[in-house]
Design a protein around this motif. Structure first.
Motif, PDB file in Angstrom:
ATOM      1  N   MET A   1       0.826  -1.198   0.000  1.00 35.54           N
ATOM      2  CA  MET A   1       0.000   0.000   0.000  1.00 35.54           C
ATOM      3  C   MET A   1       0.864   1.252   0.000  1.00 35.54           C
ATOM      4  SD  MET A   1      -3.174  -0.791  -0.240  1.00 35.54           S
ATOM      5  CE  MET A   1      -3.892   0.790   0.154  1.00 35.54           C
ATOM      6  N   ALA A   2       1.996   1.204   0.755  1.00 32.23           N
ATOM      7  CA  ALA A   2       2.902   2.358   0.784  1.00 32.23           C
ATOM      8  C   ALA A   2       3.519   2.600  -0.587  1.00 32.23           C
ATOM      9  CB  ALA A   2       3.997   2.142   1.830  1.00 32.23           C
ATOM     10  N   LEU A   3       3.926   1.526  -1.252  1.00 38.09           N
ATOM     11  CA  LEU A   3       4.506   1.668  -2.589  1.00 38.09           C
ATOM     12  C   LEU A   3       3.456   2.175  -3.579  1.00 38.09           C
ATOM     13  CD1 LEU A   3       6.712  -1.545  -2.785  1.00 38.09           C
ATOM     14  CD2 LEU A   3       7.508   0.828  -2.694  1.00 38.09           C
ATOM     15  N   TRP A   4       2.243   1.683  -3.455  1.00 38.06           N
ATOM     16  CA  TRP A   4       1.189   2.162  -4.363  1.00 38.06           C
ATOM     17  C   TRP A   4       0.934   3.649  -4.137  1.00 38.06           C
ATOM     18  CZ3 TRP A   4      -3.458   4.179  -2.440  1.00 38.06           C
ATOM     19  CH2 TRP A   4      -4.288   4.694  -3.430  1.00 38.06           C
ATOM     20  N   PHE A   5       0.800   4.052  -2.865  1.00 37.20           N
ATOM     21  CA  PHE A   5       0.534   5.459  -2.594  1.00 37.20           C
ATOM     22  C   PHE A   5       1.674   6.336  -3.087  1.00 37.20           C
ATOM     23  CE2 PHE A   5       0.336   9.272   0.123  1.00 37.20           C
ATOM     24  CZ  PHE A   5      -0.972   9.659  -0.135  1.00 37.20           C
TER      25      PHE A   5
ATOM     26  N   SER B   1      -0.294   1.953 -11.236  1.00 38.01           N
ATOM     27  CA  SER B   1      -0.737   1.336  -9.982  1.00 38.01           C
ATOM     28  C   SER B   1      -1.149  -0.114 -10.190  1.00 38.01           C
ATOM     29  CB  SER B   1      -1.907   2.130  -9.397  1.00 38.01           C
ATOM     30  OG  SER B   1      -1.512   3.440  -9.064  1.00 38.01           O
ATOM     31  N   LEU B   2      -1.909  -0.390 -11.251  1.00 41.96           N
ATOM     32  CA  LEU B   2      -2.332  -1.759 -11.508  1.00 41.96           C
ATOM     33  C   LEU B   2      -1.135  -2.657 -11.812  1.00 41.96           C
ATOM     34  CD1 LEU B   2      -5.604  -1.305 -13.609  1.00 41.96           C
ATOM     35  CD2 LEU B   2      -5.346  -1.663 -11.158  1.00 41.96           C
ATOM     36  N   LEU B   3      -0.175  -2.125 -12.545  1.00 41.16           N
ATOM     37  CA  LEU B   3       1.035  -2.894 -12.833  1.00 41.16           C
ATOM     38  C   LEU B   3       1.810  -3.178 -11.553  1.00 41.16           C
ATOM     39  CD1 LEU B   3       3.030  -4.141 -14.854  1.00 41.16           C
ATOM     40  CD2 LEU B   3       4.069  -1.868 -15.099  1.00 41.16           C
TER      41      LEU B   3
ATOM     42  N   ARG C   1      -0.003  -5.751  -9.407  1.00 43.02           N
ATOM     43  CA  ARG C   1       0.098  -7.082 -10.020  1.00 43.02           C
ATOM     44  C   ARG C   1       1.488  -7.673  -9.828  1.00 43.02           C
ATOM     45  NH1 ARG C   1      -3.281 -11.106 -10.839  1.00 43.02           N
ATOM     46  NH2 ARG C   1      -2.434 -12.584 -12.347  1.00 43.02           N
ATOM     47  N   LEU C   2       2.514  -6.869 -10.016  1.00 41.63           N
ATOM     48  CA  LEU C   2       3.879  -7.364  -9.847  1.00 41.63           C
ATOM     49  C   LEU C   2       4.151  -7.784  -8.403  1.00 41.63           C
ATOM     50  CD1 LEU C   2       5.913  -4.805 -12.014  1.00 41.63           C
ATOM     51  CD2 LEU C   2       5.438  -7.210 -12.538  1.00 41.63           C
ATOM     52  N   LEU C   3       3.619  -7.039  -7.455  1.00 42.37           N
ATOM     53  CA  LEU C   3       3.867  -7.342  -6.049  1.00 42.37           C
ATOM     54  C   LEU C   3       3.097  -8.563  -5.567  1.00 42.37           C
ATOM     55  CD1 LEU C   3       3.833  -3.735  -4.545  1.00 42.37           C
ATOM     56  CD2 LEU C   3       5.809  -5.209  -4.889  1.00 42.37           C
TER      57      LEU C   3
ATOM     58  N   ILE D   1       1.161 -15.328  -5.240  1.00 43.32           N
ATOM     59  CA  ILE D   1       0.091 -16.135  -5.817  1.00 43.32           C
ATOM     60  C   ILE D   1       0.671 -17.373  -6.489  1.00 43.32           C
ATOM     61  CG2 ILE D   1      -1.643 -16.202  -7.650  1.00 43.32           C
ATOM     62  CD1 ILE D   1      -2.256 -13.279  -6.999  1.00 43.32           C
ATOM     63  N   GLU D   2       1.760 -17.212  -7.231  1.00 42.31           N
ATOM     64  CA  GLU D   2       2.382 -18.346  -7.919  1.00 42.31           C
ATOM     65  C   GLU D   2       2.953 -19.340  -6.918  1.00 42.31           C
ATOM     66  OE1 GLU D   2       5.914 -19.211 -11.218  1.00 42.31           O
ATOM     67  OE2 GLU D   2       5.346 -17.163 -10.702  1.00 42.31           O
ATOM     68  N   ARG D   3       3.605 -18.854  -5.865  1.00 43.92           N
ATOM     69  CA  ARG D   3       4.209 -19.751  -4.873  1.00 43.92           C
ATOM     70  C   ARG D   3       3.153 -20.516  -4.083  1.00 43.92           C
ATOM     71  NH1 ARG D   3       7.755 -15.328  -4.313  1.00 43.92           N
ATOM     72  NH2 ARG D   3       6.585 -14.509  -2.531  1.00 43.92           N
ATOM     73  N   SER D   4       1.958 -19.923  -3.959  1.00 47.81           N
ATOM     74  CA  SER D   4       0.900 -20.596  -3.215  1.00 47.81           C
ATOM     75  C   SER D   4       0.293 -21.752  -3.989  1.00 47.81           C
ATOM     76  CB  SER D   4      -0.205 -19.602  -2.850  1.00 47.81           C
ATOM     77  OG  SER D   4      -0.940 -19.243  -4.006  1.00 47.81           O
ATOM     78  N   GLY D   5       0.554 -21.775  -5.293  1.00 46.31           N
ATOM     79  CA  GLY D   5      -0.005 -22.831  -6.127  1.00 46.31           C
ATOM     80  C   GLY D   5      -1.466 -22.644  -6.429  1.00 46.31           C
ATOM     81  N   SER D   6      -1.990 -21.433  -6.211  1.00 42.86           N
ATOM     82  CA  SER D   6      -3.397 -21.137  -6.453  1.00 42.86           C
ATOM     83  C   SER D   6      -3.524 -20.015  -7.457  1.00 42.86           C
ATOM     84  CB  SER D   6      -4.099 -20.719  -5.153  1.00 42.86           C
ATOM     85  OG  SER D   6      -3.961 -21.714  -4.170  1.00 42.86           O
ATOM     86  N   SER D   7      -4.671 -19.927  -8.075  1.00 45.54           N
ATOM     87  CA  SER D   7      -4.938 -18.813  -8.979  1.00 45.54           C
ATOM     88  C   SER D   7      -5.383 -17.618  -8.178  1.00 45.54           C
ATOM     89  CB  SER D   7      -6.046 -19.188  -9.985  1.00 45.54           C
ATOM     90  OG  SER D   7      -7.292 -19.275  -9.334  1.00 45.54           O
TER      91      SER D   7
END
Length: 257
Positions: free
Chosen positions: A1-5, A50-52, A55-57, A62-68
């Motif tokens: 959130m800090a990086l987004w702001f 912001s969306l990029l 998504r990058l963060l 998400i990938e490491r969790s093995g879930s979509s």
């Protein structure tokens, strides 16, 4: 959130203004139409960055969790089954659209009764838009794209899709809705409008929890903003000085309180 702001402030207050200055344009001398275009450019760049960033963060976890992302509840924009029970996104969106005037109006009435706006002072979010109201179609369309499309997509992705969903893993869902609504209000940097925006954030968060689809709060948010903007332009087309009207309404509310 800090990086987004930080990225939001950097784009809107540094990057785009510097690009305008480099092009030889003074931000203080812009016409209402040019101010609306400037706002559109800022919002478009802010939304993309912001969306990029979000998504990058979140892609790695998400990938490491093995879930979509949809299994985790993050960033679901599926238009499928809009009216299916119990989570039809369009059904809950329509409910929220009908409820939003009562929620915002009720909070505004309460604030007027206790004298909150008089005590806090300052400008509200509508003041910035009112200053750009002009009776030409390009200005209206530019502001409509900002307030009715880009801002809802960005803000609902950040505050409901990311923040609310993330907080719900560490606290009860109702508390996550309240917390995200508070951050939503604070992010607009308008103490005068903080309670009203937080109340609207509660409605948006509730609707998202009901549907688990970001299209629901995006629809409600976009409809509310678009409705307010359209009313302002309609009043201007009838010869009403919108800024003066807002000032007189606030003075009347202050006198009544």
């Amino acid at each position: 959130m800090a990086l987004w702001f930080g990225s939001f402030v950097g784009v809107g207050f540094v990057l785009v203004p510097q690009l305008y200055r480099a092009a030889g344009l003074s931000l203080y001398d812009l016409s209402p139409e040019d101010k609306a275009t400037f706002t559109l450019v800022c919002q478009a760049v802010e939304t993309a960055v912001s969306l990029l960033l979000v998504r990058l963060l979140t892609a790695g976890p998400i990938e490491r969790s093995g879930s979509s992302s949809q299994q985790l509840g993050l960033f679901n924009y599926s238009p499928a089954a809009p009216f299916s029970k119990p989570r039809g996104w369009a059904f809950w969106g329509l409910c929220g659209m009908l409820a939003s005037p009562a929620v915002v109006g009720g909070m505004a009435t309460l604030l007027g009764a206790v004298g909150y706006e008089k005590a806090v002072g300052g400008q509200g979010t509508v003041d910035g838009v009112a200053g750009m109201i002009d009776l030409d179609l390009p200005t209206y369309l530019s502001l409509l794209a900002v307030t009715g499309v880009l801002a809802p997509i960005l803000e609902e992705t950040v505050f409901r899709g990311f923040l609310l969903t993330s907080l719900s893993r560490f606290m009860p869902t109702w508390a996550a809705v309240v917390a995200s609504a508070g951050f939503f209000g604070l992010a607009h940097l308008s103490p005068r409008d903080l309670p009203v925006l937080s109340a609207l954030g509660l409605l948006l968060g509730w609707s998202y929890v009901r549907s688990r689809n970001l299209l629901t709060p995006i629809l409600i948010h976009g409809a509310w903003n678009s409705g307010v903007l359209t009313v302002l332009f309609w009043l201007a087309s009838e010869g009403v000085d919108v800024q003066q009207l807002i000032s007189e309404m606030r003075e009347a509310a202050a006198a009544a309180s």
